[in-house]
Write an enzyme that holds these catalytic residues in place. Structure first.
Site, mmCIF file in Angstrom:
data_model
loop_
_atom_site.group_PDB
_atom_site.id
_atom_site.type_symbol
_atom_site.label_atom_id
_atom_site.label_comp_id
_atom_site.label_asym_id
_atom_site.label_seq_id
_atom_site.Cartn_x
_atom_site.Cartn_y
_atom_site.Cartn_z
ATOM 1 N N CYS A 79 14.768 41.693 21.868
ATOM 2 C CA CYS A 79 15.591 40.559 22.294
ATOM 3 C C CYS A 79 14.638 39.388 22.577
ATOM 4 C CB CYS A 79 16.393 40.928 23.544
ATOM 5 S SG CYS A 79 17.215 39.502 24.258
ATOM 6 N N GLY A 91 25.852 42.270 10.852
ATOM 7 C CA GLY A 91 26.337 41.744 12.128
ATOM 8 C C GLY A 91 27.002 40.387 11.940
ATOM 9 N N THR A 92 26.186 39.364 11.765
ATOM 10 C CA THR A 92 26.701 37.993 11.708
ATOM 11 C C THR A 92 27.752 37.806 10.610
ATOM 12 O OG1 THR A 92 24.635 37.196 12.612
ATOM 13 C CG2 THR A 92 25.948 35.575 11.418
ATOM 14 N N ASN A 129 15.274 42.010 14.541
ATOM 15 C CA ASN A 129 16.175 41.334 15.474
ATOM 16 C C ASN A 129 16.115 39.830 15.148
ATOM 17 O OD1 ASN A 129 17.778 40.628 17.740
ATOM 18 N ND2 ASN A 129 16.944 42.314 18.928
ATOM 19 N N THR A 130 16.757 39.028 15.963
ATOM 20 C CA THR A 130 16.882 37.592 15.664
ATOM 21 C C THR A 130 15.549 36.847 15.802
ATOM 22 O OG1 THR A 130 17.502 37.264 17.961
ATOM 23 C CG2 THR A 130 19.297 37.470 16.377
HETATM 24 C C1 SIN Z 1 21.736 39.076 23.910
HETATM 25 O O1 SIN Z 1 22.463 39.884 24.498
HETATM 26 O O2 SIN Z 1 21.461 37.971 24.384
HETATM 27 C C2 SIN Z 1 21.159 39.410 22.554
HETATM 28 C C3 SIN Z 1 20.377 40.658 22.567
HETATM 29 C C4 SIN Z 1 19.331 40.701 21.505
HETATM 30 O O3 SIN Z 1 19.078 39.703 20.820
HETATM 31 O O4 SIN Z 1 18.707 41.748 21.349
#
Ligand code: SIN
Length: 304
Positions: free
Chosen positions: A129, A264-265, A191-192
């Site tokens: 995250c 996901g997105t 992840n992002t």
């Molecule tokens: C979030 O809950 O803010 C996103 C969690 C993540 O990006 O792993």
């Protein structure tokens, strides 16, 4: 469903190589079940911690030109309270992977134990995250911390452990190797990407947390590169994640080395029908190329 699509990730049997990515529709049994009914081969829950957590104030998600920017702050009811939700989706027989986060290796091990206790078929460790302090990417940027977390979790549970990595590091392969050497059964990449957007009239950052994580088509080439680099260096399955919107994206990830892909997105933009259209497209591609199984295309781009 075509038999060509069946695959296996770290002992989990999947009817097809698509999974729900952590973070979208993963907070209730009924939403997870709707993803299974839409055709996902496995589902990953929203990241859960040992204690309930409220998350950040709104706005937590904004749409940008090339995807979504989010900073939710890991809101969740706590992994202990998730048993009923898991039960509901487990009735479908589709593997349920519980995403967990924690602030120390000890806490990760405890959360893992609880997650398995409430029915997780596998765990996905969120060490990626990009914006919550003292967890996520703060752990996942340091190969030594990743080693510690994975070892502690593996000592505590006997279910497959996936480790979801952050692209926000200089060398993602180094982190992947640390995770695998410590016992990870699969790597999820990525992840992002840490990002932000500013509204020019008000001059304010759009997210309440100011900085968040970018997902969607913009990050796909980054994610494909990460999968490609990791696949060459580890001997566990790699699960691709990041901007998969149609079957061509899924095939591209698999050619790079992904054994399965997480979506996901694209659900936010295209709805749950994306699972069927992606699996049908992968199946047609595998058949057209003359292969007998989706497993046959994994890593083919490495040959050049
Ligand atoms: C979030 O809950 O803010 C996103 C969690 C993540 O990006 O792993």
């Amino acid at each position: 469903m075509s038999r060509r699509l069946a695959t296996e990730i770290a002992g989990l049997k999947l009817a097809n190589p698509t999974m729900l990515a952590a973070g979208i529709l993963g907070l209730t049994g009924s939403s997870l079940r709707s993803v299974v009914e839409a055709g996902a081969g496995a589902v990953v829950t929203k990241s859960l911690g040992l204690k309930p957590r409220e998350g950040y104030p709104n706005p937590t998600v904004v749409q940008v030109d090339c995807g979504l920017l989010n900073a939710m702050g890991l809101p969740n009811p706590g992994v202990r309270h998730f048993g009923e939700e898991i039960k509901e989706v487990k009735e479908t027989g589709v593997p349920v992977i519980v995403s967990i986060y924690a602030f120390s290796s000890e806490e990760f091990a405890k959360a893992a134990e609880v997650a398995v206790g409430v029915g997780a078929d596998a765990l996905e460790l969120n060490v990626s995250c990009p914006h919550v302090e003292e967890t996520g990417a703060e752990i996942g940027s340091d190969p030594e911390l990743v080693t510690k977390v994975v070892r502690k979790v593996k000592n505590k549970v006997d279910k497959p452990v996936f480790v979801k990595l952050t692209p926000n590091v200089a060398n993602i392969v180094e982190v992947a190797k640390a995770a695998v050497e410590a016992g990870a059964d699969a790597i999820t990449a990525i992840n992002t990407v840490r990002a932000m957007a500013i509204e020019i009239e008000t001059t304010r950052p759009l997210l309440a947390n100011k900085i968040g994580g970018l997902s969607g088509p913009a990050i796909k080439p980054i994610a494909v590169r990460c999968v490609y680099e990791i696949y060459r260096e580890v001997d566990v399955p790699v699960i691709g994640c990041g901007g998969i919107t149609d079957w061509r994206d899924a095939v591209e990830f698999m050619l790079a080395g992904a054994s399965a892909v997480q979506i996901g997105t694209a659900i936010a933009f295209k709805g749950l029908g994306v699972f069927k259209s992606v699996t049908r497209g992968i199946d047609a591609y595998v058949g057209k190329k003359g292969f007998g199984s989706v497993k046959d295309i994994v890593g083919l781009a490495q040959n050049f």
